[in-house]
Design a protein around this motif. Structure first.
Motif, short mmCIF file in Angstrom:
data_model
loop_
_atom_site.label_atom_id
_atom_site.label_comp_id
_atom_site.label_asym_id
_atom_site.label_seq_id
_atom_site.Cartn_x
_atom_site.Cartn_y
_atom_site.Cartn_z
N UNK A 56 0.83 -1.20 0.00
CA UNK A 56 0.00 0.00 0.00
C UNK A 56 0.87 1.25 0.00
N UNK A 57 1.91 1.24 0.81
CA UNK A 57 2.80 2.40 0.88
C UNK A 57 3.52 2.62 -0.44
N UNK A 58 4.06 1.56 -1.01
CA UNK A 58 4.81 1.67 -2.26
C UNK A 58 3.90 2.15 -3.39
N UNK A 59 2.74 1.56 -3.52
CA UNK A 59 1.82 1.92 -4.60
C UNK A 59 1.42 3.39 -4.51
N UNK A 60 1.14 3.86 -3.30
CA UNK A 60 0.72 5.24 -3.14
C UNK A 60 1.79 6.23 -3.54
N UNK A 61 3.03 6.00 -3.11
CA UNK A 61 4.11 6.92 -3.44
C UNK A 61 4.46 6.85 -4.92
N UNK A 62 4.41 5.66 -5.49
CA UNK A 62 4.69 5.52 -6.92
C UNK A 62 3.74 6.38 -7.75
N UNK A 63 2.49 6.41 -7.35
CA UNK A 63 1.51 7.23 -8.07
C UNK A 63 1.89 8.70 -8.03
N UNK A 64 2.32 9.17 -6.85
CA UNK A 64 2.74 10.56 -6.71
C UNK A 64 3.98 10.84 -7.53
N UNK A 65 4.97 9.97 -7.46
CA UNK A 65 6.21 10.17 -8.21
C UNK A 65 5.94 10.22 -9.70
N UNK A 66 5.13 9.29 -10.18
CA UNK A 66 4.83 9.25 -11.62
C UNK A 66 4.16 10.55 -12.08
N UNK A 67 3.27 11.09 -11.27
CA UNK A 67 2.62 12.34 -11.65
C UNK A 67 3.59 13.51 -11.61
N UNK A 68 4.47 13.54 -10.62
CA UNK A 68 5.47 14.58 -10.55
C UNK A 68 6.39 14.56 -11.76
N UNK A 69 6.80 13.36 -12.15
CA UNK A 69 7.73 13.24 -13.26
C UNK A 69 7.06 13.53 -14.61
N UNK A 70 5.76 13.28 -14.68
CA UNK A 70 5.05 13.54 -15.94
C UNK A 70 4.64 15.00 -16.07
N UNK A 71 4.78 15.74 -14.97
CA UNK A 71 4.44 17.15 -15.00
C UNK A 71 2.96 17.43 -14.88
N UNK A 72 2.17 16.43 -14.49
CA UNK A 72 0.72 16.61 -14.37
C UNK A 72 0.37 17.40 -13.11
#
Length: 270
Positions: free
Chosen positions: A254-270
């Motif tokens: 749960x922890x990993x999945x949640x942070x991955x979502x945030x990181x992916x959005x940060x990196x995509x510039x969304x």
């Protein structure tokens, strides 16, 4: 470092490791072409009962950070081992620093990373609840003074929903069901379940407070070392004997999945 221990590179020439401490400055330059996000495990070195080592609050976020960096574009900083833990000094081995020292140190670490190209910083907090206030201030200062997209990421907030579903103990406040389960999943060799014992807190707590990591804590409060010594002879509060590796795996995911979502959005510039 010999050539045998140098991190191998993939087909694009990027090093396989995401750990900043294991990379050369040239490898960092290459990595910054792929990511500008840094994961900073922040914890403490403090007593965790009779069944777990003092490094739990760092072992957890660092291992979770490594799993995040395997799935999403991010670099993993060396962890911050010393935190604000005056309430745990009633047992030997605990280190603590002042709020001011801790905040300045964490800020300076992150600000220096911004100097070499990091734009996003996620403070993965393994010493959640106790030093949440300090890290909230650091995040605000990084954003206002250094224009860094900074986030405070307490682990308990990430796995809270899952923990509520799978828990079997009534209370898990410190070194009990949740932390012990996570350690059983990530570092089972460091957990001595034969030494684990349940320590129940007082039946009633003050209004708007609760001795539980998922409890109804509506106001800020803190325990002193004297409070802890009175509450728990073993050092933990709650029941670690109900912890399992399976629970830990669910909490970690749960922890990993949640942070991955945030990181992916940060990196995509969304």
């Amino acid at each position: 470092m010999t050539s045998d221990s140098t991190p191998e590179a993939d087909e694009d020439g990027a090093p396989e490791t995401t750990r900043v401490a294991e990379m050369t400055w040239r490898e960092i330059e290459t990595a910054l072409e792929r990511t500008t996000t840094l994961l900073v495990p922040v914890g403490s070195t403090e007593q965790h009962g009779t069944h777990m080592p003092l490094g739990v609050d760092v072992f957890m976020p660092e291992a979770i950070g490594e799993l995040i960096a395997e799935r999403s574009p991010a670099l993993l900083a060396p962890p911050i081992w010393y935190g604000v833990s005056p309430h745990h000094t009633f047992k030997p081995g605990t280190f603590t620093v002042s709020t001011e020292t801790f905040q300045r140190y964490v800020f300076d670490v992150c600000a220096s990373a911004a100097d070499w190209g990091i734009e996003n910083v996620l403070l993965l907090n393994g010493h959640y609840l106790a030093q949440d206030p300090e890290l909230e201030v650091v995040v605000r200062e990084l954003r206002t003074e250094r224009d860094v997209e900074a986030f405070h990421v307490p682990l308990v907030n990430l796995f809270g929903d899952v923990a509520e579903e799978i828990r079997t103990g009534d209370v898990s406040f410190h070194a009990s069901e949740f932390e012990t389960s996570i350690m059983l999943d990530l570092f089972p060799e460091l957990v001595d379940m034969d030494a684990a014992e349940a320590v129940e807190p007082p039946e009633e707590s003050l209004a708007l407070t609760d001795y539980d990591a998922l409890g109804d804590n509506e106001v800020g409060w803190a325990l002193t070392a004297a409070d802890m010594a009175e509450l728990t002879p073993a050092g933990n509060i709650g029941d670690p004997t109900v912890a399992t590796e399976e629970k830990g795996e669910a909490l970690v995911e749960a922890a990993v999945a949640g942070v991955c979502e945030l990181v992916d959005e940060l990196e995509s510039g969304e």
